[in-house]
Design a protein around this motif. Structure first.
Motif, mmCIF file in Angstrom:
data_model
loop_
_atom_site.group_PDB
_atom_site.id
_atom_site.type_symbol
_atom_site.label_atom_id
_atom_site.label_comp_id
_atom_site.label_asym_id
_atom_site.label_seq_id
_atom_site.Cartn_x
_atom_site.Cartn_y
_atom_site.Cartn_z
ATOM 1 N N CYS A 248 0.843 -1.205 0.000
ATOM 2 C CA CYS A 248 0.000 0.000 0.000
ATOM 3 C C CYS A 248 0.878 1.255 0.000
ATOM 4 C CB CYS A 248 -0.914 -0.006 1.221
ATOM 5 S SG CYS A 248 -1.932 1.469 1.349
ATOM 6 N N MET B 256 -4.354 0.765 4.821
ATOM 7 C CA MET B 256 -5.566 0.216 4.212
ATOM 8 C C MET B 256 -6.577 -0.114 5.287
ATOM 9 S SD MET B 256 -4.231 -2.325 1.203
ATOM 10 C CE MET B 256 -5.848 -2.387 0.415
ATOM 11 N N GLN C 186 -11.259 -1.952 2.485
ATOM 12 C CA GLN C 186 -10.357 -1.954 1.324
ATOM 13 C C GLN C 186 -9.640 -3.295 1.172
ATOM 14 O OE1 GLN C 186 -8.105 1.535 2.589
ATOM 15 N NE2 GLN C 186 -8.825 2.660 0.778
#
Length: 162
Positions: A20, A26, A30
């Motif tokens: 990420c 995240m 997600q």
């Protein structure tokens, strides 16, 4: 021997968080959408990964999960043991006594030697692998892991996967 769902999905979640680019990390929704897992299961695994010190949660409306340490410092053997335990541990014999209080082979057990040897080889290999080794495309990761296998056991023949 099998790789458990918890080990597979937990490692995938850790990799997803490692890759990420957002400083906020995240969120569970997600990760759930990206990995095709239920939010409940992602919450269970992120809780476990957070309690074991592999990820941290960030506060706020846009808060999410980030790695607790750089990926190169996260050992895969420790991650897999946190997610599913070791194949063989000192408690193994006590966990498999059959119908008795004490295993009938507790004094002299040839299978214990087999499990200890397998666990030792797994530890030798997985202790060399860190999360950053897995943050590449499959071919590159395969090359890295083959190099690590050759370092641990230079004479080993590596079979290509189908």
């Amino acid at each position: 021997m099998k790789i458990t769902a918890q080990e597979e999905y937990g490692l995938r979640i850790l990799l997803r968080i490692a890759n990420c680019q957002d400083a906020e990390g995240m969120s569970i929704p997600q990760i759930s959408e990206a990995e095709g897992l239920s939010s409940h299961y992602v919450a269970k695994l992120t809780r476990l990964l957070r309690m074991e010190g592999f990820i941290n949660s960030t506060a706020g409306y846009k808060g999410g999960y980030v790695l607790a340490n750089p990926a190169r410092e996260i050992n895969i053997n420790k991650v897999l043991k946190a997610l599913g335990g070791a194949l063989f541990s000192a408690a193994f014999c006590g966990d498999h006594p059959g119908t008795l209080k004490l295993c009938v082979n507790s004094v002299d057990c040839s299978t214990r030697s087999l499990w200890q040897m397998i666990q030792s080889r797994i530890d030798q290999l997985l202790d060399q692998v860190n999360l950053s080794d897995l943050m590449h495309a499959e071919n590159k990761t395969g090359e890295i892991l083959q190099q690590l296998i050759r370092q641990v056991d230079p004479g080993i023949a590596i079979q290509p996967q189908d």
